[in-house]
Structure formats: structure tokens, C-alpha cells
Design an enzyme around this catalytic site. Structure first.
Site, mmCIF file in Angstrom:
data_model
loop_
_atom_site.group_PDB
_atom_site.id
_atom_site.type_symbol
_atom_site.label_atom_id
_atom_site.label_comp_id
_atom_site.label_asym_id
_atom_site.label_seq_id
_atom_site.Cartn_x
_atom_site.Cartn_y
_atom_site.Cartn_z
ATOM 1 N N CYS A 1 0.785 -1.112 0.191
ATOM 2 C CA CYS A 1 -0.644 -0.009 0.117
ATOM 3 C C CYS A 1 0.814 1.291 -0.506
ATOM 4 O O CYS A 1 1.485 1.766 -0.933
ATOM 5 C CB CYS A 1 -1.237 0.066 1.079
ATOM 6 N N HIS B 1 -3.715 -5.354 0.713
ATOM 7 C CA HIS B 1 -3.356 -5.552 2.068
ATOM 8 C C HIS B 1 -3.044 -7.570 1.795
ATOM 9 O O HIS B 1 -4.298 -7.910 2.748
ATOM 10 C CB HIS B 1 -4.107 -5.156 2.925
ATOM 11 N N GLU C 1 -1.697 -9.203 4.189
ATOM 12 C CA GLU C 1 -1.190 -9.384 5.336
ATOM 13 C C GLU C 1 -2.702 -9.459 5.872
ATOM 14 O O GLU C 1 -3.473 -9.346 7.298
ATOM 15 C CB GLU C 1 -0.854 -8.280 5.794
#
Ligand code: XMP
Length: 520
Positions: A77, A171, A173
């Protein structure tokens, strides 16, 4: 080790978390970390997201030396935009902000160098991703190729044609990005060559060694324990590291659950060998709570007196031990570390939520927080590995102000008795029914409301108990637990029959929000 440079995104810690799930060790540093000052050389670097825009005047930037390390770099990002900023500065505000789910299309470059496609290796051409950004690249930075797109983001994934530099706009994660972990594995394991040898046992060993180094051969540590999993795991770790030079203190504030102090005392001393002092300050707490009905005031009174009692005990330990107590143990977990904008300079570094409500500045104790990198479920794994009994490892959270905030109205000895007995029946029945672990938190609250009933042909006019049981993953939102009627009937019958002063039992069916988990 993978180096994660944190630009203050609310998801930064999840990067470390996912890597640990892959058994890859990672350390997070503020994004302003000078690369020359690092004591070790990372195998790869991940640049996190951020609430900033890279073109803001006060935006945080990495030490450009990171690009000279010669190791793979992945920007997530803001991290992608930071890479682009360092390669031509072509980043601008997007026409449309993009938050939430998006479908990503992977673009492969079989004719390019093999590393270009490596990030999405083994991942389908289409994948669900989670976005959270307002800025976009104005153009592809020189030397880069597009490796993924979405309908709204033509540069959702980029890779350098020659160097192992990658950026993704989404993202990986967060769990909503379905193949995010595979992508991080491709980066850390395949591209960086990170070893998958991180384990909780290794973490425990490292922490114990770190504690010994910090405290020194004669230093002493004090810390409050509550009987909850966090403080117990932290205390056991301390005991393993420095034995009786760790002084645990359990303050009986008079508003703990039925038999709680005795049980905690027994487990911690007999089972876990922790050097524990139980301080019975219940009379003092109850005296200060007399006549107080307002919930925030109850919290303040309990929090402040806790600090006073703890300080008194710390002084006593210091006197008795010859004075060299320099450290205070806190069982702070990662989610308690609420502020992660740690690059803003030393004065504004991470703010922590202290269960004890903060300690007075004049205590001059340095804080040790061995669990600060961990999440609750990881602490539970650690606790189990350290031999802490299962009942304690899986215990529902219990608030510092205890049942004082579960008794609506004034906290008197008789109200405490009623709330305790009702709570004990409810929790025992939950355990007997095998439901304890399915529920995140359960308790009985005592209401100041009276209701009429008939008991043994006599009219009674007694108080109401409200049962609350919720499921939640993060305690920020919660739903009520769907008991079957038979279970609730049994609990209600037992409470009305066994607890003097109660003639009615209610079940709280309010979600959070709007209702909080606690009554007050
Ligand atoms: P609420 O009631 O805000 O609770 O939905 C969310 C979680 O926080 C716990 N809680 C506290 N824990 N000290 C604590 O240590 C407190 O003052 C406190 N107040 C609420 C609550 O039990 C639930 O798990």
C-alpha cells in the site's frame, strides 16, 4: 530475519503476525530507522502501509540506504507508493478511494526474469484482495512491470524488471486477502530465502535471555498479577528467567469473583512456583466505594486505590530486598499497543494501555513487557507450553474493576455476595455444559431493580440478575450467545433457588454495539 519498517498503518503488526505463522522471524522498526544503525542485516524488507500520503510535506520516508542493501523489498500500500516515490515521485491522489474487497488479476511475464512472476507463484490468476487506499501511482516507475491489476487500480502490483523490488496496492497481511499468506510466503521464503525456524519455544528462550540481560545478575522485578492469562504468562516467564528475584503481587480489591484470590494464589505459588504476595486490601476498597453509584467514579476509585496499594507493596519489597528493584513487569499485549505511529519521535512513541491504569511517575521503575509483540492466541500457546493449567490459559477476560462494574448501583458486601454467587452458578453451568470455550466472555450482573415473585406461597420482592454471554474475536464488536432454553432454564432455577435476594433472572440479548460487553 525479515525487517518490517512501520509507517503507522493499523495493519503493520499483522505483517509480523503472518510471517510468524509461516515460522519466519521478523522484527518491526519505525520507518525512520537508519539502516547503518541496524545491528543485523535483514534477508528482506517489507514496507508497511500508512495513514499518510507520500507527497505530504510531513510524510514519513525510509532511509534511502534500504534500497542499497541488495535484498528483496516488498512495499504494501503506502509501501508501494514509497517505492514509487523513490523511483520518480509519480504518486498522486486517486479519483476514487478504494476500501474493502476487490478482485485482483495477476499479470504474468514469462519472458521476463523469473523473479518478476515469483510473488504470485502458485496463486490463481484471479484472487480476492482487500484494499484501503486513496492514492495511486500516476505511472509505472521506470524499470518496473505491472504484475497485477484491479478494475480501479492499473498498478495494483508492480515488480522491478531486474531487481527484487515489489509493490502491492492491496494488503496481503489481512485475512480478507485470501491468498495473502501465500504471497508473503513467496516473498519471505522463496525470494528472500528466510528460514522457517521460528517457534514459540524459541521465542520463549529468546525472551528469557533478553529479560536476564535487561535485569542483570542481581536486579529485581515487581509486577501485579490478576489471575488472567496475560499477567500469569508474563509472571511465569519472569519466574523462569530470574526466579524469586521476581516479586508478584496480587491485590485483593474485594470485588474479585467467588474464591478467586485463593484459587489464583494456589495456582501461582504451588503449581507455577511464582514468588507471590497476596495483599488483602478489600476493606479499604469497599470503604472507598461506599455510597458510590456512578460507574466511572467506581472505576476511578478502584484504579487509583490499586496504584496506592501497589506502590505501598513495591516500597515494602524494595525495603525488604535491599532496594534494588528497578523494573516493573506488565503483561501488555500487542492489541494493547494502541498507537503505532512510533516514527513520530521518541516523545510520541507507542502509547500503551495499562491494565493497572498507569503508574505514578515517582515510582521510577523501568517497564518490562515481554508479551508486547504477541496476540492473545499466541499468549495462550505460550502459556500452554510453559505448563500453565488449561483453565487459566482459557479464562475469560475479567475487568480490573471486577464485579464492581457488574453491580449496578452501590457496591455493598451484600450486593457483592449476590453477584458472586449468581456468577459462580452461571459460569459453573457453562463449564459443565462444555460451552466455556465457545463463549468469549460471560458473567452475571446484579440489577438494582426489584420484582415481585412467589416463593413457597410467600410473596417476595427481590432483585434481578442479568446474565450476559457474548462471542467476539476482538472485543470491539460482540454478539450474544445463543443458549438453548433448557440451559437457561436450569441456570435461572438454580440462581433463584440458591441465591438469597434474587427472584428473577433475565438474559441480555443486546449486541455490541450498541451495548458494551460490561454493564457499566
Ligand atoms: P466493554 O464493556 O467496553 O468491554 O465492551 C470490552 C472488554 O474490555 C474489558 N474491560 C476492562 N478491562 N479494565 C480492564 O482491564 C477495565 O476497566 C475494563 N472495562 C472493560 C471487558 O471485560 C471486555 O472484555
Amino acid at each position: 530475519t525479515i525487517l518490517v519498517l512501520d509507517f503507522g498503518s493499523q495493519f503493520s503488526h499483522l505483517i509480523i503476525r503472518r510471517l510468524r505463522e509461516l515460522n519466519v522471524y521478523a522484527e518491526m522498526f519505525p520507518c525512520t530507522q537508519k539502516i547503518a544503525d541496524l545491528a543485523w542485516k535483514p534477508k528482506g524488507v517489507i514496507l508497511s502501509g500508512s495513514p499518510y500520503s507520500v507527497y505530504d510535506a510531513d510524510a514519513p520516508h525510509v532511509d534511502p540506504a534500504v534500497f542499497d542493501l541488495g535484498v528483496p523489498i516488498l512495499g504494501v500500500c503506502y509501501g508501494l507508493q514509497e517505492i514509487a516515490w523513490n523511483h520518480g515521485k509519480n504518486v498522486c491522489a486517486g479519483d476514487r478511494k478504494e476500501y474493502g474487497h476487490s478482485v485482483l488479476n495477476v499479470a504474468r511475464h514469462t519472458s521476463a526474469a523469473p523473479h518478476v512472476d515469483a510473488l504470485f507463484e502458485g496463486i490463481d490468476d484471479e484472487m480476492d484482495v482487500w484494499m484501503s487506499h486513496g492514492d495511486k501511482l500516476g505511472a509505472l516507475p521506470p524499470g518496473f512491470l505491472t504484475i497485477a491489476t484491479t478494475a480501479n487500480a492499473p498498478y495494483a502490483g508492480i515488480a522491478h524488471a531486474e531487481r527484487k523490488l515489489y509493490g502491492v496496492q492491496f494488503h496481503p497481511e489481512v485475512t480478507h486477502t485470501t491468498k495473502g499468506k501465500e504471497l508473503l510466503s513467496n516473498f519471505a521464503v522463496k525470494l528472500c530465502g528466510a528460514e522457517q525456524n521460528w517457534t514459540m519455544d524459541l521465542f520463549v528462550e529468546t525472551e528469557i535471555e533478553r529479560i536476564r540481560q535487561t535485569v542483570g545478575p542481581t536486579g529485581q522485578v515487581i509486577g501485579a498479577v490478576s489471575g488472567g492469562v496475560d499477567s500469569t504468562v508474563a509472571a511465569k516467564l519472569m519466574q523462569k528467567a530470574i526466579g524469586d528475584r521476581f516479586h508478584a503481587i496480587l491485590v485483593d480489591n474485594g470485588v474479585m469473583r467467588l474464591n478467586e484470590c485463593e484459587t489464583v494464589h494456589k495456582t501461582l505459588t504451588q503449581h507455577l512456583g511464582i514468588n507471590l504476595t497476596v495483599v488483602d486490601a478489600s476493606a479499604e476498597f469497599l470503604a472507598r466505594l461506599k455510597g458510590v453509584e456512578e460507574p466511572e467514579q467506581k472505576r476511578k476509585i478502584i484504579g487509583n486505590l490499586f496504584i496506592e496499594v501497589f506502590q505501598r507493596e513495591a516500597d515494602r519489597v524494595m525495603k525488604e530486598s535491599g532496594g534494588n528493584v528497578d523494573f516493573l513487569l506488565q503483561g501488555t499485549l500487542y492489541p494493547d499497543v494502541i498507537e503505532s505511529l512510533s516514527f513520530k519521535g521518541p516523545s510520541a512513541t507507542i502509547k500503551t494501555h495499562h491494565n493497572v491504569g498507569g503508574l505514578p511517575a515517582n515510582m521510577k521503575l523501568k517497564v518490562i513487557e515481554p508479551l508486547r509483540e504477541l496476540f492473545k492466541d499466541e499468549v495462550r500457546i505460550m502459556g500452554t507450553n510453559l505448563g500453565i493449567p488449561e483453565e487459566l490459559v482459557w479464562r475469560h477476560p475479567f475487568p480490573g474493576p471486577g464485579i464492581a462494574i457488574r453491580i449496578v448501583g452501590e457496591v455493598t458486601p451484600d450486593q457483592i455476595r449476590i453477584a458472586r454467587q449468581a456468577d459462580h452458578i452461571f459460569i459453573s453451568e457453562i463449564m459443565a455444559a462444555g460451552l466455556y470455550r465457545q463463549i468469549s466472555q460471560a458473567y452475571a450482573a446484579l440489577l438494582p431493580v426489584r420484582a415481585v415473585g412467589v416463593m413457597g406461597d410467600k410473596r417476595v420482592y427481590d432483585q434481578c440478575i442479568a446474565l450476559r454471554a457474548v462471542t467476539t474475536t476482538d472485543y470491539m464488536t460482540a454478539d450474544w450467545f445463543d443458549f438453548d432454553g433448557k440451559f437457561l432454564r436450569k441456570v435461572s432455577t438454580r440462581i433463584v433457588n440458591e441465591v438469597d435476594g434474587v427472584c428473577r433472572v433475565l438474559y441480555d440479548v443486546t449486541q455490541k454495539p450498541p451495548g458494551t460487553i460490561e454493564f457499566q
